[in-house]
Motif scaffolding. Structure first.
Motif, mmCIF file in Angstrom:
data_model
loop_
_atom_site.group_PDB
_atom_site.id
_atom_site.type_symbol
_atom_site.label_atom_id
_atom_site.label_comp_id
_atom_site.label_asym_id
_atom_site.label_seq_id
_atom_site.Cartn_x
_atom_site.Cartn_y
_atom_site.Cartn_z
ATOM 1 N N MET A 210 33.886 34.227 44.232
ATOM 2 C CA MET A 210 34.579 34.449 42.947
ATOM 3 C C MET A 210 34.650 33.293 42.219
ATOM 4 S SD MET A 210 34.780 37.657 42.932
ATOM 5 C CE MET A 210 35.555 37.884 41.360
ATOM 6 N N GLY A 211 34.761 32.027 42.956
ATOM 7 C CA GLY A 211 35.097 30.757 42.110
ATOM 8 C C GLY A 211 33.581 30.516 41.352
ATOM 9 N N ILE A 212 32.455 31.160 41.856
ATOM 10 C CA ILE A 212 31.149 30.807 41.209
ATOM 11 C C ILE A 212 31.157 31.400 39.822
ATOM 12 C CG2 ILE A 212 30.034 32.907 42.220
ATOM 13 C CD1 ILE A 212 27.569 30.682 42.972
ATOM 14 N N TYR A 213 32.113 32.434 39.470
ATOM 15 C CA TYR A 213 31.933 32.737 38.107
ATOM 16 C C TYR A 213 32.754 31.751 37.220
ATOM 17 C CZ TYR A 213 30.483 37.491 39.649
ATOM 18 O OH TYR A 213 29.633 38.253 40.012
ATOM 19 N N SER A 214 33.844 31.188 37.864
ATOM 20 C CA SER A 214 34.640 30.285 36.956
ATOM 21 C C SER A 214 33.686 29.137 36.905
ATOM 22 C CB SER A 214 36.042 29.754 38.164
ATOM 23 O OG SER A 214 36.906 30.938 38.295
ATOM 24 N N LEU A 215 32.993 28.533 38.044
ATOM 25 C CA LEU A 215 32.237 27.483 37.794
ATOM 26 C C LEU A 215 31.142 27.657 36.992
ATOM 27 C CD1 LEU A 215 30.931 24.685 38.698
ATOM 28 C CD2 LEU A 215 29.955 25.867 40.747
ATOM 29 N N GLN A 216 30.310 28.821 36.919
ATOM 30 C CA GLN A 216 29.362 29.188 35.803
ATOM 31 C C GLN A 216 29.989 29.215 34.425
ATOM 32 O OE1 GLN A 216 26.039 30.981 35.420
ATOM 33 N NE2 GLN A 216 25.583 29.307 36.668
#
Ligand code: NAD
Length: 368
Positions: A210-216
């Motif tokens: 899910m953090g990959i959405y925040s990073l993106q």
């Protein structure tokens, strides 16, 4: 026939097949996808979306469960020869109906199946996170290059009208000079035995998933690449769900303009939010990156005005993503979210983990 000469001729035939595929790809000849992994996402979310596509169709399924694969194939009128097991997946090389392989497996299996697909001469759409390490991402890119095939990552928000409108507003200066982006993504994890909570299959915890959405979001809302990251983790290791992977992780990205990206992910709270703050105001999405139901606001002090973006060219973000890949494959174009984009995220993800582990800021721009 001399074997070397036969190989040359077969190679020439393959090349002419590849170029004729390019010419023939259109609404009349949608490109064929093989879906690898018939789980919640591949079967539950992606396969039904072919009904919304103009340039893409389901052509094959790859599964470890023969009965499930046979049922899905029958439901979609696929011939028996278009059903593959993981073991005999490489036979897909001989199936001219399959142009693109879509990898919807646990994260640690992405690299293997993307590389095998490229070696079988197929274009690849691979789910996020691209893989579980920078080295794996680099190997995937090298395999696609060697096979002269496209590689795209399943970053569907780049085909989602609310996120696209938020990016457009940010670039147009609607909030003024950008000072920071906040983004939090998470859900409450359940079964401790799920593959997402097993490091060998997931590569990590909430950050990978899910953090990959925040990073993106931090990257596409600012339109900048971070130069440094500082992270810390909070995980209760006595909780059976978090014996192997992290629960909550919080990181700050420093961008060249001076803007900060303040990001979080967690497996112990439900969050789905992007907020961009600028000198003149704010742009906010909540829910931000779900399958549907996005909401977008702009304002000077709060959520002053709700924004409804114009509809995108595709019926859904999923169909937009599938058709974008099909058109890139047909025309030899690089996808807007290519393997290189997945690799950029993985480099940052490795730095986030390292920062949390070592308790210090990690530079991403090569400066000491
Ligand atoms: P899932 O558990 O529902 O499905 C995984 C599939 O892989 C199943 O068919 C399972 O049988 C198969 N599999 C093969 N070997 C396995 C093994 N050793 N252990 C467990 N399963 C195995 O998972 P999912 O939610 O469909 O996620 C699959 C991928 O899709 C993940 O990479 C995930 O990050 C991604 N995903 C993306 C989105 C998105 O919105 N882009 C949403 C959900 C999942």
């Amino acid at each position: 026939m001399n074997l070397a000469r036969r190989d040359v001729m077969l190679g020439a035939a393959a090349l002419s097949l590849a170029s004729s595929t390019r010419v023939l790809a259109s609404e009349d000849r949608p490109l064929g996808y093989a879906i690898v992994g018939l789980g919640n996402y591949g079967l539950g979310r992606i396969i039904p979306e072919f009904a919304n596509c103009r340039h893409s169709r389901l052509a094959a399924v790859v599964s470890g469960d023969p009965a499930k694969a046979a049922k899905v194939a029958a439901d979609h009128k696929l011939p028996k020869r278009s059903i593959y097991a993981y073991r005999d997946f490489d036979r897909i090389r001989d199936n001219p109906e399959v142009d693109i392989v879509y990898v919807c497996l646990p994260n640690a299996m992405h690299a293997e199946f993307s590389i095998r697909a490229a070696q079988a001469g197929k274009h690849v759409l691979c789910e996020k996170p691209m893989a579980i390490s920078v080295a794996e991402c680099e190997a995937m890119i090298a395999a696609s290059r060697k096979a002269d095939r496209q590689l795209m990552i399943g970053y569907r928000c780049h085909f989602e009208p609310y996120n696209l409108e938020a990016m457009r507003l940010a670039r147009s200066g609607a909030a003024g000079k950008i000072r920071y982006v906040r983004s939090e993504h998470g859900f409450v994890a359940g079964d401790p035995e799920a593959w997402r909570l097993k490091r060998a299959l997931s590569g990590g915890g909430s950050l990978m998933d899910m953090g990959i959405y925040s990073l993106q979001a931090a990257r596409y809302m600012t339109g900048e690449e971070p130069v440094a990251v500082t992270a810390r983790e909070s995980t209760d290791r006595r909780d059976p769900r978090f014996r192997e992977v992290e629960d909550m992780i919080d990181w700050t990205l420093e961008f060249p303009s001076g803007a900060l990206g303040s990001c979080q992910s967690m497996y112990s709270a439900s969050q789905n939010h992007i907020l961009l703050m600028g000198e003149k105001g704010r742009i906010e999405l909540e829910p931000a990156t779900g399958y549907s139901g996005q909401k977008l606001w702009v304002g000077s002090n709060g959520r002053d005005r709700a924004v409804t973006p114009p509809p995108g060219p595709a019926k859904t973000q999923f169909a937009g993503q599938l058709d974008h890949m099909a058109q890139c494959a047909a025309n030899g174009r690089t996808a807007i979210v290519s393997g290189e984009e997945g690799l950029r995220d993985m480099r940052i993800i490795e730095a986030i983990y390292r920062s949390a582990r070592e308790g210090r800021t990690i530079r991403l721009d090569g400066r000491a």
